[in-house]
Design an enzyme around this catalytic site. Structure first.
Site, mmCIF file in Angstrom:
data_model
loop_
_atom_site.group_PDB
_atom_site.id
_atom_site.type_symbol
_atom_site.label_atom_id
_atom_site.label_comp_id
_atom_site.label_asym_id
_atom_site.label_seq_id
_atom_site.Cartn_x
_atom_site.Cartn_y
_atom_site.Cartn_z
ATOM 1 N N ASN A 9 -20.904 -14.603 -38.695
ATOM 2 C CA ASN A 9 -20.461 -13.855 -37.852
ATOM 3 C C ASN A 9 -22.114 -12.904 -37.541
ATOM 4 O O ASN A 9 -22.506 -12.310 -38.557
ATOM 5 C CB ASN A 9 -19.676 -12.537 -38.312
ATOM 6 N N TRP A 10 -22.553 -13.011 -36.526
ATOM 7 C CA TRP A 10 -23.910 -12.502 -36.334
ATOM 8 C C TRP A 10 -23.933 -11.250 -35.996
ATOM 9 O O TRP A 10 -25.029 -10.470 -35.954
ATOM 10 C CB TRP A 10 -24.554 -13.430 -35.295
ATOM 11 N N LYS A 11 -23.017 -10.403 -35.703
ATOM 12 C CA LYS A 11 -22.950 -8.972 -35.320
ATOM 13 C C LYS A 11 -23.943 -8.641 -34.487
ATOM 14 O O LYS A 11 -23.900 -9.690 -33.479
ATOM 15 C CB LYS A 11 -22.981 -8.301 -36.631
ATOM 16 N N HIS A 94 -12.223 -7.001 -36.615
ATOM 17 C CA HIS A 94 -13.224 -6.881 -37.592
ATOM 18 C C HIS A 94 -13.279 -5.401 -38.137
ATOM 19 O O HIS A 94 -13.138 -4.598 -37.127
ATOM 20 C CB HIS A 94 -14.763 -7.220 -37.375
ATOM 21 N N GLU A 96 -15.630 -3.753 -38.734
ATOM 22 C CA GLU A 96 -16.453 -2.812 -37.934
ATOM 23 C C GLU A 96 -16.004 -2.162 -36.671
ATOM 24 O O GLU A 96 -16.181 -1.126 -36.125
ATOM 25 C CB GLU A 96 -17.970 -3.287 -37.949
ATOM 26 N N GLU A 166 -11.513 -9.669 -45.597
ATOM 27 C CA GLU A 166 -12.901 -8.862 -45.928
ATOM 28 C C GLU A 166 -12.818 -7.595 -46.311
ATOM 29 O O GLU A 166 -12.445 -6.816 -45.910
ATOM 30 C CB GLU A 166 -13.415 -9.044 -44.502
ATOM 31 N N GLY A 172 -21.621 -6.284 -46.296
ATOM 32 C CA GLY A 172 -23.021 -5.888 -46.284
ATOM 33 C C GLY A 172 -23.690 -4.872 -47.319
ATOM 34 O O GLY A 172 -24.534 -4.295 -47.188
ATOM 35 N N SER A 212 -20.425 -10.037 -48.311
ATOM 36 C CA SER A 212 -21.585 -10.640 -49.140
ATOM 37 C C SER A 212 -21.689 -11.964 -49.520
ATOM 38 O O SER A 212 -22.139 -12.188 -50.768
ATOM 39 C CB SER A 212 -21.645 -9.496 -50.214
ATOM 40 N N GLY A 233 -21.714 -12.879 -42.807
ATOM 41 C CA GLY A 233 -22.475 -11.970 -42.109
ATOM 42 C C GLY A 233 -23.947 -12.182 -42.189
ATOM 43 O O GLY A 233 -24.453 -13.173 -41.574
ATOM 44 N N GLY A 234 -24.645 -11.241 -42.845
ATOM 45 C CA GLY A 234 -26.098 -11.490 -43.149
ATOM 46 C C GLY A 234 -26.767 -13.002 -43.460
ATOM 47 O O GLY A 234 -27.543 -13.111 -42.933
HETATM 48 P P1 13P Z 1 -21.869 -9.570 -44.810
HETATM 49 O O1 13P Z 1 -21.994 -11.200 -45.563
HETATM 50 O O2 13P Z 1 -23.075 -9.404 -44.632
HETATM 51 O O3 13P Z 1 -21.469 -8.799 -46.253
HETATM 52 O O4 13P Z 1 -20.739 -9.399 -43.722
HETATM 53 C C1 13P Z 1 -19.368 -9.965 -43.916
HETATM 54 C C2 13P Z 1 -18.720 -9.978 -42.621
HETATM 55 O O5 13P Z 1 -18.496 -8.650 -42.022
HETATM 56 C C3 13P Z 1 -18.556 -10.958 -42.013
HETATM 57 O O6 13P Z 1 -17.818 -10.567 -40.974
#
Ligand code: 13P
Length: 249
Positions: A9-11, A94, A96, A166, A172, A212, A233-234
């Site tokens: 997930n590149w956000k 998600h 967020e 999640e 994050g 994470s 994510g990251g």
């Molecule tokens: P991180 O891997 O950066 O914690 O993000 C997880 C996430 O929200 C994937 O959708």
């Protein structure tokens, strides 16, 4: 046997030109026949990403989608805009989006139904806050999220979807859930799907862990009986993603 699915997930990261560079860089690193590999990228980069991923094992997904077909919804993306360019997956709900864009279980359900109607696989996100975990209501909360997300979804459709567990406190933060915590909730999700649809659907549906995930934590997480991969994510923006995808090598 469920095939693993590992999605990035590149956000809100990477411009369209940076997207091409990153896909070129990751392409040779994310080959693994045992895993479905998905890159969910910002809407503006979807077309470019589709082009860049052509001929590789990378599937491109969107990070969001609206639940109407077309019309006066400024700034939104319709499902047929995604299918028109060959997008196969979409992240729905998600945390967020729930936090910053007021998405609710009800809008998540509408989006899930719409995605399925268009043959797009929804990656349906659920997860508890730290307060909820401390209050001991994690499983109740997740069951409610799942039950609403799947309202009016048929068993046949449900079996094709992906659920991403999640925990919000792990996103994050570098604070990955323990393997036991992740497995416990993923098992509870599968049980809930079993209650709603029966054993066969529960066995077919794929459940990811997200929060994470790193190359170091992936191998232990992804061999758990109810964890069928990850939503990352990251670490999906780095060469490390290749190691995550190849967690079993
Ligand atoms: P991180 O891997 O950066 O914690 O993000 C997880 C996430 O929200 C994937 O959708």
């Amino acid at each position: 046997m469920r095939k693993k699915i590992i999605a990035g997930n590149w956000k809100m990261n990477k411009t369209p030109s940076e997207t091409v560079k990153l896909i070129e860089e990751l392409k040779p690193l994310v080959k693994n026949d045992d895993v479905d590999v998905v890159f969910c990228v910002p809407a503006i980069s979807l077309t470019t990403a589709m082009e860049a991923a052509k001929g590789s094992n990378i599937c491109i997904g969107a990070e969001n989608m609206f639940y109407e077909e077309s019309g006066a919804y400024t700034g939104e993306i319709a499902p047929n805009m995604l299918t028109d360019i060959g997008v196969k997956y979409v992240i729905i709900g998600h945390s967020e989006r729930r936090e910053y864009f007021a998405e609710s279980d009800v809008t998540v359900n509408k989006k899930v139904l719409k995605a399925l109607e268009h043959g797009i696989t929804p990656i349906i996100c659920c997860g508890e806050s730290l307060t909820q975990r401390e209050q001991g209501i994690t499983i109740d909360w997740i069951r409610q999220q799942i039950k609403i997300a799947f309202l009016n979804v048929t068993a046949e459709q449900a079996a094709t979807t992906v659920i991403a567990y999640e925990p919000i406190w792990a996103i994050g933060t570098g604070k990955v859930a323990t393997t036991e915590q992740a497995q416990e909730v993923c098992a509870a999700i599968r049980e809930c799907i079993g209650e709603l649809y029966g054993e066969a659907t529960a066995e077919a549906i794929r459940i990811q862990y997200g929060g994470s995930v790193t190359a170091a934590s992936a191998p232990e997480l992804f061999v758990q009986p109810d964890i069928d991969g990850g939503l990352v994510g990251g670490a999906s923006l780095k060469p490390d993603f290749g190691k995550i995808v190849n967690y079993n090598k």
